[in-house]
Structures are given as structure tokens and as C-alpha cells.
Design a protein around this motif. Structure first.
Motif, PDB file in Angstrom:
ATOM      1  N   LYS A  63     -16.962  -3.406  -6.193  1.00 45.62           N
ATOM      2  CA  LYS A  63     -16.159  -3.013  -7.370  1.00 45.62           C
ATOM      3  C   LYS A  63     -15.285  -1.793  -7.029  1.00 45.62           C
ATOM      4  CE  LYS A  63     -16.456  -2.583 -12.357  1.00 45.62           C
ATOM      5  NZ  LYS A  63     -15.851  -1.301 -12.702  1.00 45.62           N
ATOM      6  N   GLN A  64     -15.917  -0.817  -6.390  1.00 48.84           N
ATOM      7  CA  GLN A  64     -15.151   0.385  -6.022  1.00 48.84           C
ATOM      8  C   GLN A  64     -14.066   0.066  -4.992  1.00 48.84           C
ATOM      9  OE1 GLN A  64     -17.441   4.013  -5.469  1.00 48.84           O
ATOM     10  NE2 GLN A  64     -15.946   4.703  -3.937  1.00 48.84           N
ATOM     11  N   ALA A  65     -14.392  -0.824  -4.067  1.00 48.79           N
ATOM     12  CA  ALA A  65     -13.410  -1.187  -3.044  1.00 48.79           C
ATOM     13  C   ALA A  65     -12.203  -1.891  -3.662  1.00 48.79           C
ATOM     14  CB  ALA A  65     -14.067  -2.075  -1.984  1.00 48.79           C
ATOM     15  N   ILE A  66     -12.455  -2.681  -4.685  1.00 50.85           N
ATOM     16  CA  ILE A  66     -11.344  -3.350  -5.379  1.00 50.85           C
ATOM     17  C   ILE A  66     -10.469  -2.314  -6.089  1.00 50.85           C
ATOM     18  CG2 ILE A  66     -10.787  -4.902  -7.323  1.00 50.85           C
ATOM     19  CD1 ILE A  66     -13.185  -6.636  -6.363  1.00 50.85           C
ATOM     20  N   GLU A  67     -11.132  -1.340  -6.718  1.00 48.54           N
ATOM     21  CA  GLU A  67     -10.367  -0.264  -7.380  1.00 48.54           C
ATOM     22  C   GLU A  67      -9.525   0.503  -6.362  1.00 48.54           C
ATOM     23  OE1 GLU A  67     -13.769   0.489 -10.792  1.00 48.54           O
ATOM     24  OE2 GLU A  67     -13.269   2.122  -9.413  1.00 48.54           O
ATOM     25  N   VAL A  68     -10.163   0.836  -5.235  1.00 49.11           N
ATOM     26  CA  VAL A  68      -9.457   1.582  -4.184  1.00 49.11           C
ATOM     27  C   VAL A  68      -8.253   0.781  -3.691  1.00 49.11           C
ATOM     28  CG1 VAL A  68      -9.652   2.364  -1.778  1.00 49.11           C
ATOM     29  CG2 VAL A  68     -11.409   2.994  -3.439  1.00 49.11           C
ATOM     30  N   CYS A  69      -8.486  -0.511  -3.449  1.00 47.75           N
ATOM     31  CA  CYS A  69      -7.416  -1.366  -2.936  1.00 47.75           C
ATOM     32  C   CYS A  69      -6.268  -1.473  -3.939  1.00 47.75           C
ATOM     33  CB  CYS A  69      -7.993  -2.749  -2.643  1.00 47.75           C
ATOM     34  SG  CYS A  69      -7.110  -3.580  -1.351  1.00 47.75           S
ATOM     35  N   SER A  70      -6.629  -1.546  -5.229  1.00 47.20           N
ATOM     36  CA  SER A  70      -5.587  -1.719  -6.248  1.00 47.20           C
ATOM     37  C   SER A  70      -4.695  -0.485  -6.357  1.00 47.20           C
ATOM     38  CB  SER A  70      -6.221  -2.044  -7.605  1.00 47.20           C
ATOM     39  OG  SER A  70      -6.823  -0.885  -8.148  1.00 47.20           O
ATOM     40  N   VAL A  71      -5.235   0.681  -5.984  1.00 44.50           N
ATOM     41  CA  VAL A  71      -4.438   1.910  -6.044  1.00 44.50           C
ATOM     42  C   VAL A  71      -3.795   2.199  -4.684  1.00 44.50           C
ATOM     43  CG1 VAL A  71      -4.519   4.410  -6.441  1.00 44.50           C
ATOM     44  CG2 VAL A  71      -5.909   2.877  -7.843  1.00 44.50           C
ATOM     45  N   LYS A  72      -4.619   2.140  -3.642  1.00 40.81           N
ATOM     46  CA  LYS A  72      -4.156   2.574  -2.314  1.00 40.81           C
ATOM     47  C   LYS A  72      -3.111   1.646  -1.696  1.00 40.81           C
ATOM     48  CE  LYS A  72      -6.540   6.291  -2.095  1.00 40.81           C
ATOM     49  NZ  LYS A  72      -5.871   7.582  -2.210  1.00 40.81           N
ATOM     50  N   ALA A  73      -3.329   0.332  -1.802  1.00 44.57           N
ATOM     51  CA  ALA A  73      -2.405  -0.599  -1.127  1.00 44.57           C
ATOM     52  C   ALA A  73      -0.960  -0.425  -1.622  1.00 44.57           C
ATOM     53  CB  ALA A  73      -2.901  -2.038  -1.266  1.00 44.57           C
ATOM     54  N   PRO A  74      -0.739  -0.440  -2.956  1.00 47.12           N
ATOM     55  CA  PRO A  74       0.641  -0.230  -3.414  1.00 47.12           C
ATOM     56  C   PRO A  74       1.167   1.168  -3.064  1.00 47.12           C
ATOM     57  CG  PRO A  74      -0.719  -1.132  -5.190  1.00 47.12           C
ATOM     58  CD  PRO A  74      -1.648  -0.744  -4.082  1.00 47.12           C
ATOM     59  N   GLU A  75       0.239   2.153  -3.065  1.00 47.43           N
ATOM     60  CA  GLU A  75       0.642   3.534  -2.755  1.00 47.43           C
ATOM     61  C   GLU A  75       1.124   3.659  -1.302  1.00 47.43           C
ATOM     62  OE1 GLU A  75      -2.031   6.673  -4.495  1.00 47.43           O
ATOM     63  OE2 GLU A  75      -2.136   7.266  -2.374  1.00 47.43           O
ATOM     64  N   ILE A  76       0.385   3.044  -0.383  1.00 44.71           N
ATOM     65  CA  ILE A  76       0.774   3.092   1.038  1.00 44.71           C
ATOM     66  C   ILE A  76       2.137   2.418   1.232  1.00 44.71           C
ATOM     67  CG2 ILE A  76       0.156   2.360   3.390  1.00 44.71           C
ATOM     68  CD1 ILE A  76      -2.821   2.435   2.419  1.00 44.71           C
ATOM     69  N   ALA A  77       2.305   1.270   0.581  1.00 42.95           N
ATOM     70  CA  ALA A  77       3.581   0.551   0.699  1.00 42.95           C
ATOM     71  C   ALA A  77       4.738   1.412   0.173  1.00 42.95           C
ATOM     72  CB  ALA A  77       3.503  -0.763  -0.069  1.00 42.95           C
ATOM     73  N   LYS A  78       4.497   2.077  -0.945  1.00 38.71           N
ATOM     74  CA  LYS A  78       5.530   2.918  -1.554  1.00 38.71           C
ATOM     75  C   LYS A  78       5.861   4.120  -0.656  1.00 38.71           C
ATOM     76  CE  LYS A  78       6.335   5.422  -5.768  1.00 38.71           C
ATOM     77  NZ  LYS A  78       5.575   6.121  -6.814  1.00 38.71           N
ATOM     78  N   ASN A  79       4.803   4.759  -0.141  1.00 38.92           N
ATOM     79  CA  ASN A  79       5.028   5.917   0.734  1.00 38.92           C
ATOM     80  C   ASN A  79       5.813   5.544   1.978  1.00 38.92           C
ATOM     81  OD1 ASN A  79       3.739   7.655  -0.964  1.00 38.92           O
ATOM     82  ND2 ASN A  79       1.772   7.592   0.120  1.00 38.92           N
ATOM     83  N   LEU A  80       5.467   4.412   2.585  1.00 42.24           N
ATOM     84  CA  LEU A  80       6.185   3.988   3.796  1.00 42.24           C
ATOM     85  C   LEU A  80       7.639   3.633   3.465  1.00 42.24           C
ATOM     86  CD1 LEU A  80       3.453   1.822   5.588  1.00 42.24           C
ATOM     87  CD2 LEU A  80       4.414   3.973   6.418  1.00 42.24           C
ATOM     88  N   SER A  81       7.859   3.057   2.294  1.00 36.63           N
ATOM     89  CA  SER A  81       9.225   2.697   1.896  1.00 36.63           C
ATOM     90  C   SER A  81      10.075   3.941   1.632  1.00 36.63           C
ATOM     91  CB  SER A  81       9.211   1.827   0.639  1.00 36.63           C
ATOM     92  OG  SER A  81       8.504   0.646   0.874  1.00 36.63           O
ATOM     93  N   MET A  82       9.403   5.031   1.220  1.00 40.00           N
ATOM     94  CA  MET A  82      10.163   6.258   0.940  1.00 40.00           C
ATOM     95  C   MET A  82      10.354   7.115   2.190  1.00 40.00           C
ATOM     96  SD  MET A  82       9.248   7.453  -2.918  1.00 40.00           S
ATOM     97  CE  MET A  82       7.715   8.178  -2.468  1.00 40.00           C
ATOM     98  N   SER A  83       9.372   7.089   3.098  1.00 43.19           N
ATOM     99  CA  SER A  83       9.447   7.992   4.252  1.00 43.19           C
ATOM    100  C   SER A  83      10.135   7.344   5.461  1.00 43.19           C
ATOM    101  CB  SER A  83       8.045   8.468   4.648  1.00 43.19           C
ATOM    102  OG  SER A  83       7.256   7.365   5.029  1.00 43.19           O
TER     103      SER A  83
END
Ligand code: HEC
Length: 192
Positions: A63-83
Motif C-alpha cells: 500500500k505504501q509503495a503504491i502511494e510512493v509510486c503515485s507521487v514519486k513517479a510523476p514527480e521524477i518525470a516532471k523534474n527531469l522535464s524541467m531540468s
């Protein structure tokens, strides 16, 4: 005099040939550099997400891993797209997060091609596609289904996993995968 003129012609012709050889070689060299750049970013994406996923699974369960994935995956994609000068995302033919993983026409056809290549016996490990589409360089790297992925993308998920997925992703399609199948792909785009 005759001799001099001849030398001039020869040197003009050879400099034209020299320049021509440059222009015809310049394109593939540039493309392979872009491909290398894209691969570096894909490695950064996977190299950031996977350890976090494993850690969350080990420490807090699915359950926690799903929560982490739901936040982190889009965040990593966004950060890489900005940097970086790249637009970075993950796509799939059977999406979990349909808001950010729905493929466009080019991505859809490449994902279909990846499925075919996998069915013909090619491993997802090095499976990728690079192409110039209009004024953009586009790159996709397949993501195969490993045993770790089956916990959340396989068939016969346990009740806790099913409930957590239903809560966060009521329209989830990303289940029922078996080992080695193409789960999706990293998709990178750079304006030329
Ligand atoms: C703990 C559960 C979990 C595990 C394990 C897991 N995933 Fe996911 N996966 C998710 C969640 C949650 C999302 C949606 C993330 C988001 O909202 O962007 C997702 C999304 C994806 C996506 C993006 C496309 C889509 O359908 O939204 C890909 C590709 C993907 N996962 C591949 C993998 C691969 C490959 C593995 C194994 C290395 C893996 N996943 C392991 C939970 C998991």
C-alpha cells in the motif's frame, strides 16, 4: 598556366567533396549523441524510482509503495522535464495513470512494435526506438515486466494490493502482465 588551372579545379572539387562528406555524416553523428543523451535520462529516471519503490515495499508494504509510486513517479518525470531540454514521460497501452501515461499516435505505434518484437523473442532489456518526427527527436525505451513488477502489475494480486489500486486508480488497466512482457516505456522528446 594549364597546370595551375588544373590544380585549382582539383582542389576545388576536393574541397566540395570534403564538405559534402561532412554534411552527409553530420546527421547520424548528431542523432547518436541525442540517443546517448536520452539513454542517460532514462537511466536517471529508473535509477531514482526503482530504489524508492524497493525501499517502500520493504519498509511499508504494497500500500505504501503504491502511494510512493503515485507521487514519486510523476514527480521524477516532471523534474527531469524541467531540468533538461527533454520532455520526459512514461507511457503504456494499458495505463494505470491514464492522466499522464496515455500514448500519442507515435508512442502507440512504437508500443505495438515493442509488443511484436517481444513476442518474436527479443528481450525488453535493450529494446528501444529512436526517430526524427517532424522537428522533434523522439526516443522510447521499453520497460519489461520483472518479478518485482508482478506484485502490482501481475495477475492474482492480493486483496490489499487490489484495494489500494482501486482507491488511487479506479480506472487501472495495468494488471495481468506476465514476466518479460512489455509493461510500458519511457518516452522522451527533444525539439530539434
Ligand atoms: C508497489 C506497486 C508497484 C510496483 C511493484 C511496480 N509498479 Fe509500476 N506503477 C505503479 C503505480 C502506482 C503506477 C502509477 C504511477 C503514476 O501515477 O504515475 C505505476 C505506473 C507504471 C508505469 C507508467 C505507465 C502507467 O501505466 O501508468 C510503468 C511503465 C510501470 N509502472 C512499470 C513498472 C515496472 C517495469 C515495474 C517493475 C520494475 C513496476 N512498474 C513495479 C505501481 C507499481
Amino acid at each position: 598556366m594549364y597546370h595551375k588551372k588544373n590544380t585549382l579545379i582539383v582542389s576545388t572539387v576536393s574541397s566540395i567533396l570534403f564538405l559534402y562528406s561532412f554534411s552527409s555524416y553530420a546527421q547520424p553523428i548528431e542523432l547518436s549523441a541525442l540517443k546517448a543523451e536520452a539513454i542517460t535520462i532514462v537511466k536517471q529516471f529508473g535509477g531514482t524510482l526503482k530504489p524508492q519503490l524497493k525501499k517502500a515495499l520493504a519498509e511499508g508494504g504494497v500500500k505504501q509503495a503504491i502511494e510512493v509510486c503515485s507521487v514519486k513517479a510523476p514527480e521524477i518525470a516532471k523534474n527531469l522535464s524541467m531540468s533538461t531540454p527533454w520532455q520526459v514521460k512514461r507511457v503504456s497501452l494499458k495505463t494505470r495513470n491514464h492522466h499522464n501515461a496515455t500514448p500519442d499516435a507515435w508512442e502507440k505505434s512504437v508500443l505495438e512494435e515493442f509488443n511484436q518484437r517481444q513476442q518474436q523473442g527479443e528481450s525488453a532489456k535493450a529494446m528501444a526506438k529512436a526517430e526524427v518526427v517532424k522537428d522533434e527527436f523522439r526516443f522510447m525505451k521499453a520497460q519489461g515486466t520483472e518479478s518485482l513488477c508482478l506484485t502490482c502489475h501481475g495477475s492474482g494480486l492480493n486483496a490489499e494490493t487490489k484495494a489500494a489500486l482501486k482507491q488511487y486508480y479506479p480506472k487501472d488497466q495495468a494488471v495481468g502482465y506476465s514476466l518479460g512482457q512489455i509493461r510500458g516505456a519511457f518516452s522522451l522528446t527533444k525539439k530539434l
